[in-house]
Enzyme design. Sequence first.
Site, PDB file in Angstrom:
ATOM      1  N   GLU A 112      19.956  34.010 -23.983  1.00  0.00           N
ATOM      2  CA  GLU A 112      18.550  34.143 -23.557  1.00  0.00           C
ATOM      3  C   GLU A 112      17.792  32.832 -23.747  1.00  0.00           C
ATOM      4  O   GLU A 112      16.973  32.435 -22.909  1.00  0.00           O
ATOM      5  CB  GLU A 112      17.843  35.259 -24.350  1.00  0.00           C
ATOM      6  CG  GLU A 112      18.412  36.659 -24.165  1.00  0.00           C
ATOM      7  CD  GLU A 112      18.199  37.241 -22.774  1.00  0.00           C
ATOM      8  OE1 GLU A 112      17.600  36.561 -21.916  1.00  0.00           O
ATOM      9  OE2 GLU A 112      18.654  38.376 -22.537  1.00  0.00           O
ATOM     10  N   ARG A 141      16.374  30.864 -20.412  1.00  0.00           N
ATOM     11  CA  ARG A 141      14.915  30.885 -20.246  1.00  0.00           C
ATOM     12  C   ARG A 141      14.265  29.595 -20.733  1.00  0.00           C
ATOM     13  O   ARG A 141      13.457  28.980 -20.029  1.00  0.00           O
ATOM     14  CB  ARG A 141      14.304  32.074 -21.006  1.00  0.00           C
ATOM     15  CG  ARG A 141      14.833  33.406 -20.526  1.00  0.00           C
ATOM     16  CD  ARG A 141      14.091  34.565 -21.156  1.00  0.00           C
ATOM     17  NE  ARG A 141      14.906  35.787 -21.114  1.00  0.00           N
ATOM     18  CZ  ARG A 141      14.433  37.009 -20.949  1.00  0.00           C
ATOM     19  NH1 ARG A 141      13.154  37.201 -20.814  1.00  0.00           N
ATOM     20  NH2 ARG A 141      15.247  38.051 -20.938  1.00  0.00           N
ATOM     21  N   ASP A 185      27.416  40.667 -15.155  1.00  0.00           N
ATOM     22  CA  ASP A 185      26.807  40.078 -13.952  1.00  0.00           C
ATOM     23  C   ASP A 185      26.943  38.568 -13.752  1.00  0.00           C
ATOM     24  O   ASP A 185      27.630  38.089 -12.846  1.00  0.00           O
ATOM     25  CB  ASP A 185      25.313  40.482 -13.861  1.00  0.00           C
ATOM     26  CG  ASP A 185      24.530  40.279 -15.161  1.00  0.00           C
ATOM     27  OD1 ASP A 185      25.083  39.706 -16.122  1.00  0.00           O
ATOM     28  OD2 ASP A 185      23.351  40.693 -15.208  1.00  0.00           O
ATOM     29  N   GLU A 224      16.210  40.788  -9.443  1.00  0.00           N
ATOM     30  CA  GLU A 224      17.466  40.583  -8.698  1.00  0.00           C
ATOM     31  C   GLU A 224      17.347  40.882  -7.206  1.00  0.00           C
ATOM     32  O   GLU A 224      17.921  40.157  -6.373  1.00  0.00           O
ATOM     33  CB  GLU A 224      18.601  41.410  -9.316  1.00  0.00           C
ATOM     34  CG  GLU A 224      19.063  40.900 -10.676  1.00  0.00           C
ATOM     35  CD  GLU A 224      18.119  41.246 -11.813  1.00  0.00           C
ATOM     36  OE1 GLU A 224      17.275  42.158 -11.631  1.00  0.00           O
ATOM     37  OE2 GLU A 224      18.201  40.602 -12.883  1.00  0.00           O
ATOM     38  N   THR A 273      20.391  31.349 -13.726  1.00  0.00           N
ATOM     39  CA  THR A 273      20.259  32.806 -13.588  1.00  0.00           C
ATOM     40  C   THR A 273      18.845  33.289 -13.899  1.00  0.00           C
ATOM     41  O   THR A 273      18.516  34.443 -13.656  1.00  0.00           O
ATOM     42  CB  THR A 273      21.300  33.529 -14.461  1.00  0.00           C
ATOM     43  OG1 THR A 273      21.391  34.892 -14.062  1.00  0.00           O
ATOM     44  CG2 THR A 273      20.945  33.431 -15.937  1.00  0.00           C
TER      45      THR A 273
HETATM   46  C1  DMJ Z   1      17.089  37.614 -16.459  1.00  0.00           C
HETATM   47  O1  DMJ Z   1      16.905  37.185 -17.742  1.00  0.00           O
HETATM   48  C2  DMJ Z   1      18.265  36.952 -15.824  1.00  0.00           C
HETATM   49  O2  DMJ Z   1      18.179  37.073 -14.445  1.00  0.00           O
HETATM   50  C3  DMJ Z   1      19.574  37.501 -16.296  1.00  0.00           C
HETATM   51  O3  DMJ Z   1      20.667  36.949 -15.626  1.00  0.00           O
HETATM   52  C4  DMJ Z   1      19.604  38.981 -16.109  1.00  0.00           C
HETATM   53  N1  DMJ Z   1      18.457  39.629 -16.663  1.00  0.00           N
HETATM   54  C5  DMJ Z   1      17.154  39.104 -16.455  1.00  0.00           C
HETATM   55  C6  DMJ Z   1      16.412  39.655 -15.264  1.00  0.00           C
HETATM   56  O4  DMJ Z   1      16.627  40.935 -14.949  1.00  0.00           O
END
Ligand code: DMJ
Length: 633
Positions: A222, A226, A366, A532, A619
């Site tokens: 995370e 982020r 994912d 997403e 992501t």
């Molecule tokens: C985000 O932190 C990122 O996209 C991660 O890959 C998946 N979860 C959240 C959004 O849903």
Amino acid sequence: MSKTLPYSMKDVHYDNAKFRQRSFLKVISQTLVNSNMKRDCAKCSMGKFLVLLLFCGLGYLMLTHTSTTHSVFGGQEKDSNRLKVGDELITDGTSRLRRFLRKPPRLPPRLSPDEIGNVNKSVHVPGKLNTGSKWIDRQHSVKKAFSHAWSGYKNHAMGFDELMPLSQRGMDGLGGLGATVVDALDTAMIMGLDEVVSEAGSWVETHLPERINQKGQVNLFETTIRILGGLLSAYHLSGGEQGGNQTHKGPEPIIYLENARSLADRLLTAFTSSPTAIPFSDVILRDQSAQPAPGGLSSTSEVSTLQLEFNYLSFLTGDSKYSMESMKVLEHMKTLPKVKGLVPIYISPQSGEFSGDTIRLGSRGDSYYEYLIKVWLQNKASNWTYLYEMYDEAMKGVKHLLVQKSIPNGLLFVGELPYGPKGSFSPKMDHLVCFLPGTLALGATKGITKEEAIKRNLLTLEDLENLKLAEDLVKTCFEMYSVTSTGLAPEIAYFNIEGNSEGGLDGGNKSSEYVNDISIKYADRHNLLRPETVESLFVLYRITEDPKYREWGWEIFEAFEKYTKVDSGGYSSLDDVTVIPPHKRDKMETFFLGETLKYLYLLFGDSSLIPLDEFVFNTEAHPFPIQRTNKRE
Ligand code: DMJ
């Protein structure tokens, strides 16, 4: 589980020879056939015979003429050519003739009727997608929504990780590094919101260094996606790579890079203190130490979703250690056993092996698949072809093992194998899986438009199949919104299939065509403002240029506005998307500003803004420029 392919070439009607690269001899012979020469041959006069001879001579000259041609994917050359997007080959006439004589005719990428329609439209005019004040207005609405979200956060929760919009205070759910500030920063830059950039940038300059030094436990994944990701893209977008030629308000760009480096130096302990290539899941910032998650296992997606960020940091600093440590994970994963390229969702930092049998593209699985293709795209110069191969194999595995069609109305969806390939199939699909259509489309065209890719004959049949799957799946993701009363998707949906109807609620929108295809369980009715689906709509729109993706994105945005907006500032998650009015949940996730609103803004905007063949989004939607050269060595 059905043995027949639920998604297969039978669903793709490629039957158009128009875009084949045909040999000149074939062109001539087909012309002759079409002009009834064959039928008339019996009564051929001497004059006609001479004309035929002339054509043959001309054909031979054209075949042996030296020329420059684009490399072509397909047929026997498919595998070796697949990795040479944009390469050009010089061929001499003799070898061309030899190839023509020796090889069976190369299969062209054929086109479906839909594709024929698209390609036959007038040639792509740059910018034609973005005309029209409707979309400018809609983009402006998204910008206003972002300002509203930011003002709620700034007024009630500045410096906390997240806003609790209902109780109008902040909370630290991500370790206390001011996650919303950093996640939102590059969105504000992209939107040209100078005041927000200035507020967020000053906070980073004033408070973040101390937080990085003094805070305690944070999650490696995370924090990387982020915070590290947000700082790195802010550095790029503020002009850091242009040698301090600052393009935005806020501090000097170097401030972002310095914070990124200081944070990454601590995060590296998760790699260096592990006995294997697999990092521990948590880091204690102030101690510069790391520890495994309770239970000892790391999530597969978490350990394989760090590389874009660490690679880019190595590129920017010239220090290879970040890239080296993070790439060891993928290099190691390459050697592990898989199920048709698919992997279990847990992995042990102690043994370096996968743990358990559960295979899914939802939570914990994912972004493993997302980063395989994106890290390859980011680092073409490094020639990490094993990543492309892992991605390619995994997508075949998805098509063979996880994709099925719902009843009664045939929505394609991606299910799960909770007990591995020998266990039963579960028709469960997390909203998180909706990243996949975008990733598939990106993997197919490598970021350029479908029209351009077809024109340059760059798509293999597999690419076209993946693109078709992407279009089908993004429709399903959109229908996950449309079937509910609020027009917002639940966290998890179940699809009814032959012999397995899981039960649960319907979404509440009785006028949806798919209300009987999708069920929602009581515990899964919430919506966390996730990105997403709009992410995939954005990528699909950029690649196919089909305006329906913008319309779908607008419907979703309107539903967010209607049901999640909080008057005093910010947006809230929802407890239940199937009832009106939905009960609000007291949390605004950082990714609503970092991802959801950014993708919507880009979806409605000019396609030259952050082009997909020049940037790769991490992501968490932080864009990094694609590296044409590799500074790692
Ligand atoms: C985000 O932190 C990122 O996209 C991660 O890959 C998946 N979860 C959240 C959004 O849903």
